[in-house]
Design a protein around this motif. Structure first.
Motif, short mmCIF file in Angstrom:
data_model
loop_
_atom_site.label_atom_id
_atom_site.label_comp_id
_atom_site.label_asym_id
_atom_site.label_seq_id
_atom_site.Cartn_x
_atom_site.Cartn_y
_atom_site.Cartn_z
N ASP A 167 6.62 -3.34 4.09
CA ASP A 167 7.43 -4.34 4.80
C ASP A 167 6.68 -5.66 4.91
N SER A 168 6.67 -6.27 6.10
CA SER A 168 6.06 -7.59 6.22
C SER A 168 4.54 -7.53 6.05
N GLU A 169 3.95 -6.37 6.32
CA GLU A 169 2.49 -6.25 6.21
C GLU A 169 1.99 -6.36 4.77
N ILE A 170 2.87 -6.14 3.78
CA ILE A 170 2.44 -6.26 2.38
C ILE A 170 1.98 -7.68 2.08
N ASN A 171 2.43 -8.64 2.88
CA ASN A 171 1.99 -10.02 2.68
C ASN A 171 0.49 -10.18 2.89
N ILE A 172 -0.11 -9.34 3.73
CA ILE A 172 -1.56 -9.36 3.91
C ILE A 172 -2.24 -9.01 2.59
N ALA A 173 -1.70 -7.98 1.93
CA ALA A 173 -2.25 -7.56 0.64
C ALA A 173 -2.05 -8.64 -0.42
N LYS A 174 -0.88 -9.28 -0.42
CA LYS A 174 -0.61 -10.33 -1.42
C LYS A 174 -1.53 -11.52 -1.23
N LYS A 175 -1.78 -11.90 0.01
CA LYS A 175 -2.71 -13.01 0.27
C LYS A 175 -4.12 -12.66 -0.21
N THR A 176 -4.53 -11.42 0.03
CA THR A 176 -5.85 -10.98 -0.42
C THR A 176 -5.94 -11.01 -1.94
N LEU A 177 -4.90 -10.49 -2.59
CA LEU A 177 -4.87 -10.50 -4.06
C LEU A 177 -4.95 -11.93 -4.59
N ALA A 178 -4.10 -12.81 -4.07
CA ALA A 178 -4.06 -14.19 -4.56
C ALA A 178 -5.41 -14.87 -4.38
N TYR A 179 -6.04 -14.66 -3.24
CA TYR A 179 -7.32 -15.30 -2.97
C TYR A 179 -8.42 -14.75 -3.89
N GLU A 180 -8.49 -13.44 -4.02
CA GLU A 180 -9.56 -12.82 -4.82
C GLU A 180 -9.44 -13.18 -6.30
N VAL A 181 -8.24 -13.18 -6.85
CA VAL A 181 -8.06 -13.49 -8.26
C VAL A 181 -8.34 -14.98 -8.50
#
Length: 406
Positions: free
Chosen positions: A283-297
């Protein structure tokens, strides 16, 4: 944990020759391996990034990568995964692109003290005597067997040129030449290269009487099978001039929920426990994972400073805080917008490729100035709309562009 287990756990490995031998080889010895990159453009793209991550994992485990620049093979063109023949390129274009590839690869691999090598197959392919090559190498290839390879089957429907038919022989010869020069015993590549890799390993066994191995990694695709890394502007490039860091960050920030866990495993060095934790968010918490992915890559490709700027710009737009300085921006003069309709400015910003596309965007309710929807396709862009000489445009829900008047 051996590097084979690392690559397997993270989801890289698709096919491998002699699996148990390869597993034992990578665990007990330090090998030289290679991945080829044909310089068909002036930048690497995100599809190449997957291969560079494989090389980085291998190098961290003590193995030696060879980045093979295809200065010779690009003169022919790889039919793998293609329904049409590649554009013919000049030697000058190929060499210039190869030099740009080298600079980008040095961000990911340590080339000091021969810990990684960068070699161009033009060094041997462009010097070959054709008749001698056919007698020494061509004799080991069965045309019937070659035509069963997927890379050729797909092209046969539209017509396979004899030029392209030679590609498999040339790539196999690369493996043989690298084996002789450097002791290279393994070729890696995307899964569409499987037939070519098998041909090279088989050629070494026939010519040298030595074992040689191949391993393919998964292609970067979405959960529904589409190739990942395509944007409205084309490929997702690693060159910041072709794909700005903010746009690069936003691509990963906005991928489908189903693809987040896979991308975290393949495209970052985060520990797998953390990857699994983030990938399990819903749900909305997946945005935490997306932000982490975007930053790390983005940090891996463009460095921490650019990743910080991209994250700050995204937060400024979506969370209402921070500076807009790192949002994609076009600088215009008052004369550039004087008596101009907004749709005439859109192609300059890249939000629309043409006047017609701009009209369709507005008609579909997809263009905003700030939070105000643009209703009139003939709207004149007035200086009064600019606050502190700045105007923020939004296309859809997530694509922003700022115009500054100077």
């Amino acid at each position: 944990m051996s590097v084979y287990e690392v690559l397997s756990e993270r989801g890289f490995i698709q096919q491998v020759t002699h699996e148990e031998e390869v597993r034992e080889l990578l665990a007990k010895e330090k090998i030289t391996f290679y991945i080829g990159f044909d310089p068909t453009a002036d930048s690497l793209h995100v599809g190449h990034f997957l291969g560079m991550m494989v090389m980085a994992h291998m190098q961290r485990a003590g193995h030696r990568p060879i980045c093979l620049i295809g200065g010779g093979t690009t003169m022919v063109g790889d039919p793998s995964g293609k329904t049409d023949m590649r554009k013919m390129m000049t030697r000058e274009e190929i060499d210039a692109n190869g030099e740009l590839f080298k600079k980008q690869m040095q961000r990911f691999l340590d080339f000091s003290n021969d810990r990684a090598l960068m070699i161009n197959n033009a060094d041997w392919l462009l010097k070959l005597n054709y008749v001698k090559f056919l007698r020494d190498i061509g004799v080991h290839f069965s045309v019937n067997r070659m035509l069963t390879a997927e890379c050729y089957r797909n092209r046969l429907e539209k017509g396979l040129t004899f030029l392209e038919f030679n590609y498999m022989l040339m790539q196999a010869y690369d493996f043989l030449e690298l084996n002789r020069q450097t002791g290279c015993v393994m070729q890696m590549g995307g899964d569409d290269q499987w037939s070519n890799i098998l041909a090279g390993a088989d050629l070494i066994r026939r010519k040298e009487g030595k074992p040689a191995y191949g391993l393919t990694f998964t292609l970067l695709t979405t959960s529904d099978g589409r190739k990942m890394g395509k944007t409205e502007k084309g490929a997702l490039w690693l060159d910041p001039e072709k794909t700005p860091p903010y746009d690069f960050y936003q691509y990963w920030r906005n991928i489908d929920d189903a693809d987040v866990g896979k991308c975290l495993a393949l495209l970052t060095f985060l520990p797998m426990d953390e990857v699994r934790r983030l990938g399990a968010l819903r749900d909305s918490e997946i945005n935490i994972a997306k932000k982490t992915l975007a930053y790390e890559v983005t940090k891996l490709i463009h460095g921490q400073d650019e990743a910080d700027k991209a994250r700050q710009a995204a937060e400024a737009l979506f969370a209402g805080g921070g500076s807009l300085d790192n949002v994609p921006t076009t600088v215009l003069s008052p004369a550039d917008i004087s008596n101009k309709r907004l749709i005439e400015i859109l192609p300059v910003t890249g939000l629309a490729a043409s006047l017609g596309e701009g009209r369709r965007l507005i008609a579909g309710g997809g263009l905003y100035i700030g939070e105000e929807k643009v209703e009139d396709p003939n709207m004149i862009l007035d200086l009064a709309a600019f606050k502190d000489n700045s105007l923020l445009l939004r296309k859809g829900k997530k694509t922003y562009h700022r115009i500054i008047i100077q």
